[in-house]
Design a protein around this motif. Structure first.
Motif, PDB file in Angstrom:
ATOM      1  N   LEU A 122      43.392 -18.093 -38.475  1.00  0.00           N
ATOM      2  CA  LEU A 122      42.260 -18.084 -39.014  1.00  0.00           C
ATOM      3  C   LEU A 122      41.985 -19.775 -40.256  1.00  0.00           C
ATOM      4  O   LEU A 122      41.368 -20.287 -40.147  1.00  0.00           O
ATOM      5  CB  LEU A 122      41.362 -17.346 -39.429  1.00  0.00           C
ATOM      6  CG  LEU A 122      40.112 -17.600 -40.049  1.00  0.00           C
ATOM      7  CD1 LEU A 122      39.371 -17.800 -39.357  1.00  0.00           C
ATOM      8  CD2 LEU A 122      39.076 -15.597 -40.810  1.00  0.00           C
ATOM      9  N   PRO A 123      43.328 -19.269 -41.065  1.00  0.00           N
ATOM     10  CA  PRO A 123      42.884 -20.892 -42.172  1.00  0.00           C
ATOM     11  C   PRO A 123      43.240 -21.908 -41.855  1.00  0.00           C
ATOM     12  O   PRO A 123      42.312 -22.500 -42.203  1.00  0.00           O
ATOM     13  CB  PRO A 123      44.679 -20.785 -42.972  1.00  0.00           C
ATOM     14  CG  PRO A 123      45.079 -18.525 -42.664  1.00  0.00           C
ATOM     15  CD  PRO A 123      44.347 -18.625 -41.137  1.00  0.00           C
ATOM     16  N   TRP A 124      43.515 -22.334 -40.406  1.00  0.00           N
ATOM     17  CA  TRP A 124      43.390 -24.045 -40.187  1.00  0.00           C
ATOM     18  C   TRP A 124      42.044 -23.914 -39.530  1.00  0.00           C
ATOM     19  O   TRP A 124      42.132 -25.240 -39.803  1.00  0.00           O
ATOM     20  CB  TRP A 124      44.094 -23.545 -39.139  1.00  0.00           C
ATOM     21  CG  TRP A 124      45.949 -23.502 -39.519  1.00  0.00           C
ATOM     22  CD1 TRP A 124      47.161 -22.604 -38.298  1.00  0.00           C
ATOM     23  CD2 TRP A 124      46.756 -24.202 -40.565  1.00  0.00           C
ATOM     24  NE1 TRP A 124      48.062 -22.027 -39.360  1.00  0.00           N
ATOM     25  CE2 TRP A 124      47.938 -23.535 -40.731  1.00  0.00           C
ATOM     26  CE3 TRP A 124      46.706 -24.676 -41.620  1.00  0.00           C
ATOM     27  CZ2 TRP A 124      49.290 -23.439 -41.015  1.00  0.00           C
ATOM     28  CZ3 TRP A 124      47.096 -25.308 -41.997  1.00  0.00           C
ATOM     29  CH2 TRP A 124      48.455 -24.779 -42.673  1.00  0.00           C
ATOM     30  N   VAL A 125      41.145 -23.314 -39.687  1.00  0.00           N
ATOM     31  CA  VAL A 125      40.325 -23.757 -39.090  1.00  0.00           C
ATOM     32  C   VAL A 125      38.977 -23.526 -40.449  1.00  0.00           C
ATOM     33  O   VAL A 125      38.170 -24.056 -40.035  1.00  0.00           O
ATOM     34  CB  VAL A 125      39.079 -22.609 -37.820  1.00  0.00           C
ATOM     35  CG1 VAL A 125      38.496 -22.677 -37.810  1.00  0.00           C
ATOM     36  CG2 VAL A 125      40.576 -21.894 -37.195  1.00  0.00           C
ATOM     37  N   LEU A 126      39.902 -23.098 -41.097  1.00  0.00           N
ATOM     38  CA  LEU A 126      38.588 -23.678 -43.249  1.00  0.00           C
ATOM     39  C   LEU A 126      38.761 -24.390 -43.068  1.00  0.00           C
ATOM     40  O   LEU A 126      37.796 -24.975 -44.013  1.00  0.00           O
ATOM     41  CB  LEU A 126      39.445 -21.951 -43.905  1.00  0.00           C
ATOM     42  CG  LEU A 126      39.024 -20.983 -42.695  1.00  0.00           C
ATOM     43  CD1 LEU A 126      39.382 -19.847 -44.367  1.00  0.00           C
ATOM     44  CD2 LEU A 126      37.398 -20.327 -42.612  1.00  0.00           C
ATOM     45  N   TYR A 127      39.870 -25.360 -42.739  1.00  0.00           N
ATOM     46  CA  TYR A 127      39.719 -26.618 -43.559  1.00  0.00           C
ATOM     47  C   TYR A 127      38.766 -27.795 -42.570  1.00  0.00           C
ATOM     48  O   TYR A 127      39.208 -27.830 -42.166  1.00  0.00           O
ATOM     49  CB  TYR A 127      41.700 -27.436 -43.947  1.00  0.00           C
ATOM     50  CG  TYR A 127      41.525 -25.832 -45.241  1.00  0.00           C
ATOM     51  CD1 TYR A 127      41.948 -26.262 -46.325  1.00  0.00           C
ATOM     52  CD2 TYR A 127      42.593 -25.245 -44.498  1.00  0.00           C
ATOM     53  CE1 TYR A 127      42.498 -25.732 -47.260  1.00  0.00           C
ATOM     54  CE2 TYR A 127      43.468 -24.673 -45.418  1.00  0.00           C
ATOM     55  CZ  TYR A 127      43.214 -24.665 -47.351  1.00  0.00           C
ATOM     56  OH  TYR A 127      43.379 -23.957 -47.703  1.00  0.00           O
ATOM     57  N   PRO A 128      38.161 -28.615 -43.445  1.00  0.00           N
ATOM     58  CA  PRO A 128      37.349 -29.470 -42.902  1.00  0.00           C
ATOM     59  C   PRO A 128      38.847 -30.556 -42.442  1.00  0.00           C
ATOM     60  O   PRO A 128      40.009 -30.877 -42.749  1.00  0.00           O
ATOM     61  CB  PRO A 128      36.735 -30.347 -43.939  1.00  0.00           C
ATOM     62  CG  PRO A 128      37.481 -29.649 -44.912  1.00  0.00           C
ATOM     63  CD  PRO A 128      37.599 -28.568 -45.081  1.00  0.00           C
ATOM     64  N   THR A 129      38.771 -31.706 -40.863  1.00  0.00           N
ATOM     65  CA  THR A 129      39.637 -32.148 -40.924  1.00  0.00           C
ATOM     66  C   THR A 129      39.203 -33.461 -41.425  1.00  0.00           C
ATOM     67  O   THR A 129      38.202 -33.739 -41.613  1.00  0.00           O
ATOM     68  CB  THR A 129      39.131 -33.048 -39.478  1.00  0.00           C
ATOM     69  OG1 THR A 129      39.115 -31.778 -38.486  1.00  0.00           O
ATOM     70  CG2 THR A 129      40.370 -34.067 -38.961  1.00  0.00           C
ATOM     71  N   LEU A 147      49.760 -20.168 -46.800  1.00  0.00           N
ATOM     72  CA  LEU A 147      50.346 -19.502 -47.482  1.00  0.00           C
ATOM     73  C   LEU A 147      49.407 -19.034 -48.919  1.00  0.00           C
ATOM     74  O   LEU A 147      48.674 -17.653 -48.964  1.00  0.00           O
ATOM     75  CB  LEU A 147      51.667 -18.970 -48.252  1.00  0.00           C
ATOM     76  CG  LEU A 147      52.470 -19.403 -47.286  1.00  0.00           C
ATOM     77  CD1 LEU A 147      54.430 -19.264 -48.252  1.00  0.00           C
ATOM     78  CD2 LEU A 147      52.936 -17.654 -46.445  1.00  0.00           C
ATOM     79  N   ILE A 148      48.867 -20.033 -49.665  1.00  0.00           N
ATOM     80  CA  ILE A 148      47.969 -19.627 -50.258  1.00  0.00           C
ATOM     81  C   ILE A 148      46.848 -18.845 -49.512  1.00  0.00           C
ATOM     82  O   ILE A 148      45.669 -18.129 -50.525  1.00  0.00           O
ATOM     83  CB  ILE A 148      47.138 -21.227 -51.407  1.00  0.00           C
ATOM     84  CG1 ILE A 148      48.643 -21.284 -52.252  1.00  0.00           C
ATOM     85  CG2 ILE A 148      46.480 -20.808 -51.923  1.00  0.00           C
ATOM     86  CD1 ILE A 148      48.059 -22.479 -52.797  1.00  0.00           C
ATOM     87  N   THR A 149      46.018 -19.734 -48.566  1.00  0.00           N
ATOM     88  CA  THR A 149      45.000 -19.521 -48.304  1.00  0.00           C
ATOM     89  C   THR A 149      44.327 -18.572 -47.185  1.00  0.00           C
ATOM     90  O   THR A 149      43.722 -17.288 -47.593  1.00  0.00           O
ATOM     91  CB  THR A 149      44.725 -20.463 -46.293  1.00  0.00           C
ATOM     92  OG1 THR A 149      44.579 -21.962 -47.235  1.00  0.00           O
ATOM     93  CG2 THR A 149      43.119 -20.801 -46.263  1.00  0.00           C
ATOM     94  N   ILE A 150      46.705 -17.527 -46.338  1.00  0.00           N
ATOM     95  CA  ILE A 150      46.048 -16.348 -46.102  1.00  0.00           C
ATOM     96  C   ILE A 150      46.451 -14.510 -47.666  1.00  0.00           C
ATOM     97  O   ILE A 150      45.722 -13.478 -47.275  1.00  0.00           O
ATOM     98  CB  ILE A 150      47.072 -16.302 -44.895  1.00  0.00           C
ATOM     99  CG1 ILE A 150      48.339 -15.968 -45.445  1.00  0.00           C
ATOM    100  CG2 ILE A 150      46.451 -16.933 -44.280  1.00  0.00           C
ATOM    101  CD1 ILE A 150      49.453 -15.739 -44.291  1.00  0.00           C
ATOM    102  N   ASN A 151      46.426 -15.312 -47.969  1.00  0.00           N
ATOM    103  CA  ASN A 151      47.071 -14.610 -49.573  1.00  0.00           C
ATOM    104  C   ASN A 151      45.453 -13.973 -49.839  1.00  0.00           C
ATOM    105  O   ASN A 151      45.648 -13.405 -50.349  1.00  0.00           O
ATOM    106  CB  ASN A 151      48.032 -15.371 -50.270  1.00  0.00           C
ATOM    107  CG  ASN A 151      49.190 -14.843 -49.731  1.00  0.00           C
ATOM    108  OD1 ASN A 151      49.552 -14.261 -48.928  1.00  0.00           O
ATOM    109  ND2 ASN A 151      49.416 -15.329 -50.781  1.00  0.00           N
TER     110      ASN A 151
END
Length: 227
Positions: free
Chosen positions: A26-33, A80-84
């Protein structure tokens, strides 16, 4: 009751499928390209500025040979920051409370730094196992101690991240349970306890970010000694 406190660290299942895979993806989906335009929107601009600041801070102690690791280390820290942070939301799961996941990050990256040191400068890498000027009778003992210290590094990386996040989540759940128990009996004490819970939640947000940064910073320091 104590068993239920630790149930929050078990990977949830849905139709027999562990949801830890979704929590990791999921974290990789939250950041805009990032786009190729010269002028971007505010979100992408702030994202790029933060990534540049993180990269400069991490690569500062490294020479040019270590700059090849910039993409890997910065991506790991953002992940790590995102999933934390996502793990602090209600009804969510924090994958970094699992020691197996943290060791899966720590061991290969630590081993890569050691292999790079052995390949590029084996004399210097092996020289760290024996400080200069050591008395002859202490040489075998120091070599054993330094070797054990070397192999403990990945374990310390994984255990530090797991222990900090696990302790914070447990403490938040314990205080939240105390608030619900005290609310009908002693409302004033419950309100004070809820205030402590709010402050602890803010502290846990800081811990979630700091521990991700410390994890990557220690990896960069291990890399510094081997490049």
């Amino acid at each position: 009751m104590m068993v239920s406190f630790f149930d929050q660290f078990a990977s949830p299942l849905y139709l027999g499928i562990p949801l830890i895979a979704i929590a990791i993806t999921l974290p990789w989906v939250l950041y805009p390209t990032p786009s190729s335009r010269w002028i971007n929107n505010r979100l992408i601009t702030v994202q790029g500025w933060l990534i540049n600041r993180f990269t400069n801070q991490l690569m500062l102690p490294l020479n040019m040979g270590g700059h090849k690791w910039a993409l890997l280390l910065v991506s790991l820290m953002i992940f790590l920051i995102t999933i934390n942070m996502l793990g602090l939301l209600p009804y969510t799961f924090t994958p970094t409370t699992q020691l197996s996941l943290n060791m899966g990050f720590a061991v290969p990256l630590w081993l890569a730094t050691v292999i790079i040191g052995m390949r590029n400068q084996p004399t210097v890498a092996l020289g760290h196992l024996l400080p200069e000027g050591t008395p002859i009778p202490l040489i075998p003992v120091l070599i054993i101690i330094e070797t054990i210290s070397l192999f403990i590094r990945p374990l310390a990386l994984g255990v530090r991240l797991t222990a900090n996040l696990t302790a914070g989540h447990l403490l938040i759940q314990l205080i939240a349970t105390a608030v619900f128990v005290l609310l009908p009996m002693m409302p004033t004490v419950a309100i004070l306890t809820a205030t402590v819970l709010f402050l602890l939640t803010l502290l846990e947000v800081a811990v979630a970010m700091i521990q991700a940064y410390v994890f990557v910073l220690l990896l960069s320091l291990y890399l510094e000694k081997n490049v």
